[in-house]
Design a protein around this motif. Sequence first.
Motif, mmCIF file in Angstrom:
data_model
loop_
_atom_site.group_PDB
_atom_site.id
_atom_site.type_symbol
_atom_site.label_atom_id
_atom_site.label_comp_id
_atom_site.label_asym_id
_atom_site.label_seq_id
_atom_site.Cartn_x
_atom_site.Cartn_y
_atom_site.Cartn_z
ATOM 1 N N HIS A 132 0.854 -1.186 0.000
ATOM 2 C CA HIS A 132 0.000 0.000 0.000
ATOM 3 C C HIS A 132 0.890 1.235 0.000
ATOM 4 O O HIS A 132 1.614 1.493 0.971
ATOM 5 C CB HIS A 132 -0.910 -0.007 1.235
ATOM 6 N N ILE A 133 0.858 2.011 -1.070
ATOM 7 C CA ILE A 133 1.683 3.213 -1.201
ATOM 8 C C ILE A 133 0.843 4.442 -0.858
ATOM 9 O O ILE A 133 -0.093 4.797 -1.577
ATOM 10 C CB ILE A 133 2.251 3.331 -2.630
ATOM 11 N N ASP A 134 1.200 5.076 0.258
ATOM 12 C CA ASP A 134 0.416 6.224 0.725
ATOM 13 C C ASP A 134 1.309 7.217 1.475
ATOM 14 O O ASP A 134 0.941 7.751 2.523
ATOM 15 C CB ASP A 134 -0.722 5.741 1.640
ATOM 16 N N GLY A 135 2.505 7.452 0.927
ATOM 17 C CA GLY A 135 3.432 8.387 1.539
ATOM 18 C C GLY A 135 3.295 9.770 0.929
ATOM 19 O O GLY A 135 2.179 10.239 0.681
ATOM 20 N N LEU A 136 4.418 10.429 0.675
ATOM 21 C CA LEU A 136 4.382 11.720 0.001
ATOM 22 C C LEU A 136 3.757 11.525 -1.378
ATOM 23 O O LEU A 136 4.098 10.576 -2.095
ATOM 24 C CB LEU A 136 5.794 12.290 -0.120
ATOM 25 N N HIS A 137 2.857 12.439 -1.768
ATOM 26 C CA HIS A 137 2.007 12.198 -2.933
ATOM 27 C C HIS A 137 2.449 12.933 -4.202
ATOM 28 O O HIS A 137 1.661 13.073 -5.128
ATOM 29 C CB HIS A 137 0.565 12.584 -2.610
ATOM 30 N N THR A 138 3.677 13.386 -4.256
ATOM 31 C CA THR A 138 4.144 13.982 -5.505
ATOM 32 C C THR A 138 4.393 12.877 -6.536
ATOM 33 O O THR A 138 4.572 11.705 -6.181
ATOM 34 C CB THR A 138 5.459 14.753 -5.287
ATOM 35 N N TYR A 139 4.412 13.253 -7.793
ATOM 36 C CA TYR A 139 4.661 12.281 -8.867
ATOM 37 C C TYR A 139 5.994 11.573 -8.657
ATOM 38 O O TYR A 139 6.079 10.338 -8.749
ATOM 39 C CB TYR A 139 4.647 13.001 -10.217
ATOM 40 N N GLU A 140 7.034 12.353 -8.355
ATOM 41 C CA GLU A 140 8.377 11.787 -8.211
ATOM 42 C C GLU A 140 8.446 10.818 -7.030
ATOM 43 O O GLU A 140 9.059 9.743 -7.127
ATOM 44 C CB GLU A 140 9.402 12.908 -8.023
ATOM 45 N N ALA A 141 7.794 11.178 -5.911
ATOM 46 C CA ALA A 141 7.855 10.330 -4.717
ATOM 47 C C ALA A 141 7.110 9.024 -4.933
ATOM 48 O O ALA A 141 7.597 7.947 -4.548
ATOM 49 C CB ALA A 141 7.277 11.087 -3.517
ATOM 50 N N VAL A 142 5.934 9.081 -5.546
ATOM 51 C CA VAL A 142 5.150 7.867 -5.782
ATOM 52 C C VAL A 142 5.878 6.943 -6.754
ATOM 53 O O VAL A 142 5.937 5.721 -6.541
ATOM 54 C CB VAL A 142 3.750 8.228 -6.316
ATOM 55 N N ARG A 143 6.438 7.497 -7.791
ATOM 56 C CA ARG A 143 7.194 6.684 -8.754
ATOM 57 C C ARG A 143 8.384 6.022 -8.070
ATOM 58 O O ARG A 143 8.645 4.821 -8.280
ATOM 59 C CB ARG A 143 7.673 7.547 -9.920
ATOM 60 N N GLU A 144 9.103 6.784 -7.253
ATOM 61 C CA GLU A 144 10.259 6.224 -6.551
ATOM 62 C C GLU A 144 9.833 5.106 -5.596
ATOM 63 O O GLU A 144 10.494 4.068 -5.510
ATOM 64 C CB GLU A 144 10.990 7.317 -5.778
ATOM 65 N N ASP A 145 8.723 5.316 -4.893
ATOM 66 C CA ASP A 145 8.246 4.282 -3.960
ATOM 67 C C ASP A 145 7.964 2.979 -4.702
ATOM 68 O O ASP A 145 8.378 1.903 -4.266
ATOM 69 C CB ASP A 145 6.988 4.759 -3.238
#
Length: 345
Positions: free
Chosen positions: A126-139
């Motif tokens: 479940h990915i629900d951390g920082l919601h910027t494009y770059e952060a979600v892609r990195e996660d």
Amino acid sequence: MIDFVLSPSMLMMPRKLPHSAWLGHIPFASWLLDVQRPQHIVELGTHNGASFLALCQAVEAQQISSRVFAVDTWQGDEHAGFYGDEIYAELRDYQQRHYAGISEMMRMRFDQALEYFADGSIDLLHIDGLHTYEAVREDFETWRKKLSPRAVVLFHDSCVRERGFGVWQYWSEISTEYPSFEFSHTHGLGVLLVGQEQPEALLRLARASRNGEFASINQLFDSLGRNIKNVEEIERVNSALTAAHGEIGRLNEECARFRALLDKNTDVSDEHYTLIEAQLPALAQGLSLLERRVIDGMNDMRLALDESREASVNNVVASVVPRMEEQDRKLNHLLRPWWRRAIGR
């Protein structure tokens, strides 16, 4: 027509209801665990624990041999806001008392937690951390190698397009590479079927989404989720009512004591007495407005419950109505008549 089988797991009512945008997705999360039966669940970004505790409860209720890991610094970010240790401490206390045997809270950065999971071991991410494009892609890209052959990945806030949120943008890219479907309610939840070994029930939903036949499923889980959000709202209103009752009682006691003091104290000048006496109607008016807000809030909750009953097959919210009626009784008891008479009521 979608071949979708209803399950009692969809009707799970959370034992704890933190205020969260995730509450509306709990019915689907519970159903998902029933279908997928994951062994290792990892959540990246937990905050006050609405999704984490719901996943733990579902694991326990469905007797799944699984462990749930919550990874977070519990310091906040630009989207969730920044906060102190009190949120972590409260969640940790609850987790230890109820789910210590099946879950673990890992207070660290996401990249620091990677070494604690074997490659190919995570069934539900479940990915629900920082919601910027770059952060979600990195996660996603960082944790991709940790996913099992039957892994499912959840992306929360996939429908939010403001304040720098970029989940929607990454979702529009990644959802074309794997079977997927997306819920549009409660800020959106993207469901990505990454592993090759998926239950047929999930693959049917992905096909329905691809063929434009997913709306009825979205509406079903939206209705179920609204029930949970309504119950949480009622709990918050009840908490506010308790605080309002205490404040009304305190103000009534102060005013009554002050009035008695004025009546008995001959040292108070007529000028001061008149000045103080003139303030009492204003105070009474304030109490009246407080009472009105309390009653309006309760009426709004009743309307929400009525709408929820009409929209959904889940009637579990009916259990909270007696509590609202009890609040009515307490309110009438605490609002004493002297200040009502002071303003001509």
